[in-house]
Motif scaffolding. Structure first.
Motif, mmCIF file in Angstrom:
data_model
loop_
_atom_site.group_PDB
_atom_site.id
_atom_site.type_symbol
_atom_site.label_atom_id
_atom_site.label_comp_id
_atom_site.label_asym_id
_atom_site.label_seq_id
_atom_site.Cartn_x
_atom_site.Cartn_y
_atom_site.Cartn_z
ATOM 1 N N LYS A 23 -12.515 7.702 -2.576
ATOM 2 C CA LYS A 23 -14.314 7.883 -2.085
ATOM 3 C C LYS A 23 -15.542 6.655 -1.703
ATOM 4 O O LYS A 23 -16.116 6.572 -1.558
ATOM 5 C CB LYS A 23 -14.788 9.045 -3.062
ATOM 6 N N ILE A 24 -14.917 5.585 -3.404
ATOM 7 C CA ILE A 24 -15.768 4.528 -3.623
ATOM 8 C C ILE A 24 -15.153 3.189 -2.171
ATOM 9 O O ILE A 24 -15.883 2.206 -1.929
ATOM 10 C CB ILE A 24 -15.280 4.275 -5.334
ATOM 11 N N ILE A 25 -13.861 3.653 -1.762
ATOM 12 C CA ILE A 25 -13.397 2.685 -0.777
ATOM 13 C C ILE A 25 -14.051 2.738 0.725
ATOM 14 O O ILE A 25 -14.232 2.312 0.829
ATOM 15 C CB ILE A 25 -11.429 2.481 -0.331
ATOM 16 N N MET A 26 -14.060 4.124 1.000
ATOM 17 C CA MET A 26 -15.232 4.671 1.872
ATOM 18 C C MET A 26 -16.644 3.954 1.920
ATOM 19 O O MET A 26 -17.197 3.952 3.224
ATOM 20 C CB MET A 26 -15.100 6.164 1.778
ATOM 21 N N LYS A 132 -13.268 -6.340 11.398
ATOM 22 C CA LYS A 132 -12.842 -7.753 11.235
ATOM 23 C C LYS A 132 -11.120 -7.588 10.228
ATOM 24 O O LYS A 132 -10.725 -8.433 9.166
ATOM 25 C CB LYS A 132 -13.422 -8.662 10.813
ATOM 26 N N LYS A 133 -11.111 -6.679 8.976
ATOM 27 C CA LYS A 133 -10.463 -6.612 8.200
ATOM 28 C C LYS A 133 -9.126 -5.940 8.531
ATOM 29 O O LYS A 133 -7.943 -7.044 7.684
ATOM 30 C CB LYS A 133 -11.291 -5.887 6.622
ATOM 31 N N THR A 134 -9.484 -5.203 9.846
ATOM 32 C CA THR A 134 -8.115 -5.078 9.938
ATOM 33 C C THR A 134 -7.562 -6.506 10.631
ATOM 34 O O THR A 134 -6.324 -5.877 10.403
ATOM 35 C CB THR A 134 -8.273 -3.771 11.054
ATOM 36 N N LEU A 135 -7.860 -6.600 11.577
ATOM 37 C CA LEU A 135 -7.373 -8.256 12.185
ATOM 38 C C LEU A 135 -6.757 -8.906 11.118
ATOM 39 O O LEU A 135 -5.723 -9.781 11.081
ATOM 40 C CB LEU A 135 -8.339 -8.793 12.944
ATOM 41 N N MET A 136 -7.734 -8.831 9.787
ATOM 42 C CA MET A 136 -7.197 -10.024 8.848
ATOM 43 C C MET A 136 -5.542 -9.664 8.391
ATOM 44 O O MET A 136 -5.206 -10.603 7.877
ATOM 45 C CB MET A 136 -8.225 -9.967 7.865
ATOM 46 N N GLU A 137 -5.874 -8.268 8.261
ATOM 47 C CA GLU A 137 -4.754 -7.589 7.497
ATOM 48 C C GLU A 137 -2.812 -7.775 8.398
ATOM 49 O O GLU A 137 -2.281 -8.386 7.588
ATOM 50 C CB GLU A 137 -4.873 -6.155 7.283
ATOM 51 N N MET A 138 -3.740 -7.967 9.765
ATOM 52 C CA MET A 138 -2.768 -8.304 10.895
ATOM 53 C C MET A 138 -1.994 -9.385 10.923
ATOM 54 O O MET A 138 -1.289 -9.766 11.207
ATOM 55 C CB MET A 138 -3.157 -7.316 12.013
ATOM 56 N N ALA A 147 -2.289 -1.725 9.885
ATOM 57 C CA ALA A 147 -3.778 -1.794 10.082
ATOM 58 C C ALA A 147 -4.664 -0.763 10.171
ATOM 59 O O ALA A 147 -5.538 -0.667 9.527
ATOM 60 C CB ALA A 147 -3.559 -3.135 10.222
ATOM 61 N N LEU A 148 -4.478 -0.465 11.036
ATOM 62 C CA LEU A 148 -5.304 0.457 11.747
ATOM 63 C C LEU A 148 -5.428 2.220 10.685
ATOM 64 O O LEU A 148 -6.204 2.628 10.465
ATOM 65 C CB LEU A 148 -5.150 0.886 13.127
ATOM 66 N N GLU A 149 -3.952 2.286 10.356
ATOM 67 C CA GLU A 149 -3.815 3.040 8.989
ATOM 68 C C GLU A 149 -4.724 3.281 7.735
ATOM 69 O O GLU A 149 -5.530 3.922 7.033
ATOM 70 C CB GLU A 149 -2.340 3.360 8.880
ATOM 71 N N SER A 150 -4.559 1.975 7.653
ATOM 72 C CA SER A 150 -5.794 1.361 6.297
ATOM 73 C C SER A 150 -6.875 1.154 6.572
ATOM 74 O O SER A 150 -7.396 1.829 5.499
ATOM 75 C CB SER A 150 -4.871 -0.495 6.118
ATOM 76 N N MET A 151 -7.608 1.292 7.696
ATOM 77 C CA MET A 151 -8.459 1.730 8.385
ATOM 78 C C MET A 151 -9.403 2.863 8.427
ATOM 79 O O MET A 151 -10.803 2.863 8.044
ATOM 80 C CB MET A 151 -9.407 0.833 9.661
ATOM 81 N N LYS A 152 -8.270 3.338 8.743
ATOM 82 C CA LYS A 152 -8.365 5.083 8.593
ATOM 83 C C LYS A 152 -9.397 5.279 7.023
ATOM 84 O O LYS A 152 -10.083 6.344 6.846
ATOM 85 C CB LYS A 152 -7.524 5.808 9.070
ATOM 86 N N ASN A 161 -12.273 7.965 12.812
ATOM 87 C CA ASN A 161 -10.412 7.599 12.372
ATOM 88 C C ASN A 161 -9.920 8.613 13.811
ATOM 89 O O ASN A 161 -9.055 8.509 13.721
ATOM 90 C CB ASN A 161 -10.702 9.111 11.021
ATOM 91 N N ASN A 162 -10.578 9.943 14.458
ATOM 92 C CA ASN A 162 -10.726 10.353 15.731
ATOM 93 C C ASN A 162 -10.135 8.930 17.012
ATOM 94 O O ASN A 162 -8.766 8.962 16.816
ATOM 95 C CB ASN A 162 -11.129 11.515 16.314
#
Length: 188
Positions: A23-26, A132-138, A147-152, A161-162
């Motif tokens: 929850k804190i991550i969210m 941006k964080k997702t693109l950085m992970e990629m 990366a998209l799963e991590s973003m979810k 999320n949908n």
């Protein structure tokens, strides 16, 4: 440090620590605490409320437990539940504009990764920061799907999320990303 960590693990269940950590991550980058810190502060301040209530009121033995339980749950609401709801509203509000721009860049013939890069560089929002964080992970080696799963896991909004799930499925099964995005924008 290791001894302190083992004591903390004896007080709190591992399942509770993991649940609060998710929850804190969210909460996003505004959360400046972790699960252990949150649990410790909540426990210490609850005990302080109990002790102060007992010593300051005539019926402290009655009001102490009631106020302590009320404070315990109110602290969780104020520090986690309410900010998560506010962030969810903000992300849902930003989603229409962000995904509309993303769809326009996809229409120009770019692939999804390039379209995300263009959209992120032109839109300044919290949702844009998450992408941006997702693109950085990629860039650091994750696949787009990972990366998209991590973003979810970082987004509290079911609507976004949908959309991420639909983008992921479109990427896996090779369907038209534009048709998917048009449907998602109509849904928004």
């Amino acid at each position: 440090m290791k001894r302190e960590n083992s004591l903390i693990r004896k007080i709190y269940r591992e399942k509770d620590i993991e649940k609060i950590e998710k929850k804190i991550i969210m909460l996003g980058p505004k959360a400046n605490f972790d699960a252990i810190t949150f649990l410790n502060i909540r426990m210490i301040t609850t005990v302080l409320v109990f002790v102060l209530t007992i010593y300051t009121t005539n019926l402290g033995y009655v009001f102490g437990p009631l106020l302590s339980v009320l404070y315990y749950y109110l602290y969780y609401y104020i520090k986690i539940t309410r900010p998560m709801k506010l962030r969810m509203k903000q992300l849902d509000y930003e989603a229409l504009y962000f995904f509309d721009i993303l769809t326009l860049t996809l229409e120009s013939g770019r692939n999804l990764e390039n379209s995300l890069e263009v959209t992120v560089s032109n839109v300044d929002s919290e949702l844009s920061d998450e992408f941006k964080k997702t693109l950085m992970e990629m860039n650091f080696g994750k696949t787009m799907i990972e990366a998209l799963e991590s973003m979810k896991n970082r987004i509290p909004s079911e609507t976004i999320n949908n959309i991420i799930l639909n983008i992921t499925q479109t990427s896996i099964f090779g369907n038209s990303i534009l048709d998917t995005m048009y449907n998602q924008i109509d849904f928004l």
